[in-house]
Design an enzyme around this catalytic site. Structure first.
Site, short mmCIF file in Angstrom:
data_model
loop_
_atom_site.label_atom_id
_atom_site.label_comp_id
_atom_site.label_asym_id
_atom_site.label_seq_id
_atom_site.Cartn_x
_atom_site.Cartn_y
_atom_site.Cartn_z
N GLU A 207 12.50 25.92 -46.30
CA GLU A 207 12.92 24.75 -45.53
C GLU A 207 14.03 25.11 -44.56
O GLU A 207 14.99 25.81 -44.91
CB GLU A 207 13.44 23.66 -46.46
CG GLU A 207 13.94 22.43 -45.68
CD GLU A 207 14.75 21.46 -46.51
OE1 GLU A 207 15.00 21.73 -47.69
OE2 GLU A 207 15.16 20.41 -45.96
N ASP B 93 30.34 28.15 -51.23
CA ASP B 93 31.00 27.63 -50.03
C ASP B 93 32.46 27.42 -50.39
O ASP B 93 32.77 26.66 -51.30
CB ASP B 93 30.33 26.31 -49.62
CG ASP B 93 30.97 25.69 -48.39
OD1 ASP B 93 30.43 24.69 -47.89
OD2 ASP B 93 32.02 26.21 -47.91
N ASP C 194 36.13 26.38 -48.76
CA ASP C 194 36.69 25.71 -47.60
C ASP C 194 38.20 25.64 -47.73
O ASP C 194 38.71 25.18 -48.75
CB ASP C 194 36.08 24.30 -47.57
CG ASP C 194 36.44 23.53 -46.32
OD1 ASP C 194 37.57 23.68 -45.83
OD2 ASP C 194 35.58 22.77 -45.85
#
Lengths: 451, 414
Positions: free
Chosen positions: B75, B143, B145
């Site tokens: 995808e 991830d 941040d």
């Protein structure tokens, strides 16, 4: 498994077919046994096993520690399932399990519950087995893990020791370890209870239970899905005059204390609600009341969960209508309320449509809700983010050590436990800060809450 | 090699993939030096071919046992202007991807999992309700941040980042990279600058791609130490008489020195009443905390330079807590807890836990900052400077980019 009205097979067949387990006779339920079972036994065996499973469910909800659970399981098993003749016990064990598979395969919610309880039952029965029996079971689950050879053990001994100490155990007590791909023991990895190296987890014998149980759970889960397909495709129709009614009745059976006739029934009235909310409502209901007062609206899920709770608490229909109208009309006007929402409230009280008198949702149902955007229903311990839950609990006056213990239980997903904490079973815990909430317990006992 | 009846060793396929990854990284690194070769979402410079080769993981029709449908079941999600999201996009080859991008000019491309069937046809399968449309493979991703560290950095906040607080990312890369390799046995790990204020990690081993959601959650939990929350003051709790070997190694090899030698000074952690109080709040013994507080009140009047204040106070704190004079439980461990609070990686758990989580594709341009989301070499991550990452501007597009890109493509294929 052949169900017949008359003739009964010797139970030795059960041992052969249902998965041996050696001397301890802890079956693994791999395949449906080739037995003939009497119709009466079909139902009776299942009911007895259900008592065991419900007892386990109850124990988990009350937050019993592992040692307590082990004792509970042993007692429940002895009370409801044990027979003088071990072969008979095994027979009943296997038959009842497979019958309950039929009963509990039919919806997602039922499957989840059954899987959870059977896994717990298995876990504690496994713990109670002898080491030899446990090793045989490991082999049966195709866990081909060989114990770590001495040389390898020596090389990592210090690290293993360090891990043991880091989780509060004595160092150098365990000498049997298994080297297992980390994927197979996610729980142990997540809680850092194993030493990891190059993709392998070093699992102590005592932790092996986790491995076995994971496999067991996996097998039963797949089996349930298959059973459901078979049930839907053929069995349900085939058995509609014989087994199907029994199966359907069993899944609704309730084995807890009888709360339907409250001893000191209290009907709450409109003016009581805010006061009671502070002193007696469970966290989820209090939250919804707050939001309702704030937004003058609640979405469908919240209206159902909270509305039925109030009904169970004794709020009369006229008062309920007045209550919801008072809030909703502030946002949408009373005309729209009467047109669009009053019907549903009357419906909940059995005054419309098929006139079913709906009962409040059980904790189980509330916990497995899936609140979406804009929803405020569900179980705060399950559905709130950590920050919001802490805030809500703080607002209730819970902080410090008690709060951390609660958050720890949340992490380990003991949601129902927390409900009981919130309703003040404080005798079971050393959480003095919560004694003030014990009023809820009596109050809630008068509700039709099926735990 | 006489292995017709054996399944192809997945390592062979992965070996190919590793080469592609390294090639891509080489292109990217080479091109980071001159702005010209940088990748570009809206047109000519994105390395479509190599990007696709990476995601094929060897399933590109050249080996026996490879799956032709594999890459078409991946995808992609394209984000267009005005917040239009095109999800469940799929492409059978690099050319299709390229023409779609050139046609639609997305300013962000996200990568999702490889599904059981072509994601662009998922509506057909959703009806059957039998879990036919499910993710089957997906890299293990992380991830990190910098804005998740706002409570422990004073130099910047929100979307801003500077070399001082970027250290926190360096720490995260070192700790996670080491653990992913040493503890979990992974080898094919790509670290990418997210383009503004963080880093992404793509673990591409076959074993990693096949992890279930539960296993991913377990790994994320293994890494998790900081448990944020508005209502808890103390978010790092290191229970137990000793630390787990992973945490102990992280502390000894990375966290302690970064804290002592860099962050203490960079962030001026003890330079004000407020900052001191924040650290004192982490001490479980109120008497000890107020004793230290009193000591520091007194010292404020002396003429110590800023540097001395931080080092001095930290030393005093450590001495007090580790002296054994006070018998409160957890006091010794508190020193580590403070260090962990200010340095230990904070992951976005949700990103890692679900196979179907979309993550920005490496080698894109960050839509807001214009910076290249290029790779970071974990062995040299100390030298990475987010401010020095090249950005693209319209004019530079027009010039000799194509030529230089062609140049590097040639060297790749040779």
């Amino acid at each position: 498994m052949e169900i017949v009205r008359s003739h009964r097979q010797v139970a030795a067949a059960a041992a052969a077919a249902g998965g041996g387990g050696g001397a301890g006779a802890l079956p693994t339920y791999k395949a449906a046994p080739q037995l003939e079972v009497r119709l009466e036994e079909f139902e009776l065996f299942a009911i007895d096993r259900l008592r065991v499973l419900k007892g386990i469910s109850d124990g988990l909800s009350r937050g019993k520690r592992p040692e307590e659970m082990e004792k509970l399981v042993s007692e429940l098993w002895k009370t409801h399932m044990r027979h003088q003749d071990p072969a008979e016990t095994l027979n009943k064990d296997i038959v009842s399990h497979f019958v309950l598979r039929l009963v509990y395969c039919r919806t997602e919610e039922l499957r989840k519950w059954f899987l959870s309880m059977e896994t717990t039952l298995f876990r504690y029965r496994f713990r109670l087995e002898s080491p030899e029996s446990q090793r045989m079971l490991m082999t049966e689950f195709q866990l081909p893990y060989k114990a770590l050879p001495h040389s390898e053990f020596e090389a990592v001994k210090d690290k293993l020791s360090q891990v043991a100490r880091s989780i509060g155990q004595s160092a150098n007590v365990e000498h049997v370890f298994f080297k297992v791909p980390f994927e197979e023991v996610p729980d142990l990895v997540a809680s850092r209870r194993v030493f990891l190296s190059k993709g392998y987890a070093y699992v102590a014998m005592s932790q092996v239970v986790s491995l076995v149980v994971t496999q067991f759970r996996c097998n039963i889960s797949k089996a349930l899905a298959l059973t459901n397909r078979k049930w839907t495709a053929t069995i349900k129709e085939q058995e509609k005059d014989r087994l199907t009614p029994i199966v359907e009745a069993l899944s609704n059976a309730y084995f807890g204390p009888d709360y339907s006739q409250p001893k000191d029934a209290v009907d709450i009235s409109l003016k009581d609600i805010d006061q009671l909310a502070k002193s007696s409502f469970p966290l989820c209901m209090r939250h919804m009341l707050d939001k309702l007062r704030e937004n003058h609206h609640l979405k469908h899920g919240g209206r159902m969960q909270f509305g039925l709770f109030l009904k169970g608490a004794g709020l009369k229909l006229e008062d309920a209508l007045a209550f919801w109208r008072a809030e909703f009309s502030q946002k949408i006007g009373s005309e729209r309320f009467d047109k669009e929402y009053a019907y549903t409230i009357r419906h909940n009280y059995g005054k419309e449509g098929k006139r079913t008198d709906y009962t409040p949702y059980s904790c189980q149902k509330i916990i497995s809700a899936t609140p979406g955007v804009g929803d405020h229903h569900g179980c705060p311990f399950r559905h709130f983010g950590e920050e919001n839950l802490r805030a809500a609990l703080n607002k209730m006056g819970v902080g410090g050590h008690a709060l951390e213990e609660i958050m720890d239980k949340v992490k380990n997903r003991h949601y129902q436990v927390l409900y009981f904490i919130a309703i003040g079973l404080t005798e079971q815990y050393d959480i003095p800060e919560l004694t003030g909430l014990s009023g809820i317990m009596k109050y809630t006992a008068s509700l039709h809450i099926n735990l | 090699m006489g292995r017709d009846d054996e399944p192809v060793d997945s390592m062979d396929i992965d070996g190919q993939k590793q080469q592609q990854l390294e090639a891509l990284t080489a292109v990217q690194r080479g091109s980071a030096l001159t702005i010209s070769e940088s990748t570009m979402c809206s047109g000519k410079l994105f390395p479509y071919g190599d990007f696709f080769k990476w995601l094929c993981y060897g399933n590109d029709g050249k080996h026996p046992g490879c799956d032709q449908s594999y890459v078409g079941r991946r995808e992609f999600s394209l984000t267009l202007e005005n917040d239009i999201y095109l999800c469940f996009q799929s492409f059978d080859n690099a050319t299709e991807l390229e023409s779609s991008i050139k046609e639609k000019c997305p300013f962000k491309i996200d990568i999702g999992p490889v599904y059981s069937v072509d994601p662009s046809k998922h509506h057909a399968y959703a009806q059957s309700g039998n879990n036919v449309f499910v993710p089957v493979e997906r890299e293990l991703i992380f991830d990190i941040d910098i804005s998740d560290y706002d409570d422990v950095r004073y130099c910047c906040s929100g979307a801003d980042v500077c070399l001082d607080c970027w250290l926190l990312m360096t720490i995260a890369i070192k700790i996670l990279d080491t653990s992913l390799r040493d503890d979990f046995g992974f080898n094919h790990i790509l670290w990418v600058y997210s383009g503004s204020r963080g880093v992404h990690c793509w673990v591409c081993d076959s074993r990693a791609r096949k992890l279930s959601n539960e296993q991913r959650a377990a790994i994320a939990d293994y890494f998790r130490v900081y448990k944020g929350g508005e209502n808890a003051l103390k978010k790092v709790s290191l229970a137990g008489p000793v630390l787990h070997p992973f945490l102990a190694r992280s502390y000894t090899d990375v966290l302690r020195s970064f804290f002592n030698d860099k962050l203490l000074l960079n962030q001026q952690l003890f330079a004000s009443e407020e900052r001191c109080q924040k650290i004192l709040d982490l001490i479980p013994d109120k008497n000890v905390a107020s004793e230290l507080h009193g000591k520091w009140q007194g010292n404020r009047r002396s003429s110590l330079s800023k540097e001395d204040v931080n080092a001095t106070r930290w030393d005093q704190l450590k001495t007090t807590l580790q002296s054994g004079k006070h018998k409160t439980q957890g006091l010794r461990r508190c020193v580590e807890e403070i260090v962990f609070s200010y340095t230990y990686p904070r992951l976005d758990m949700e990103v890692s836990k679900h196979m179907n989580h979309l993550l920005k594709a490496p080698f894109c341009i960050h839509p807001k900052t214009g910076r290249v989301c290029g790779p970071i070499d974990p062995n040299n991550c100390d030298d990475f400077d987010p401010a020095a990452v090249p950005t693209l501007s319209q004019e530079e597009l027009e010039s000799a980019y194509n030529a230089k890109l062609q140049q590097s493509k040639n060297s790749l294929n040779s």
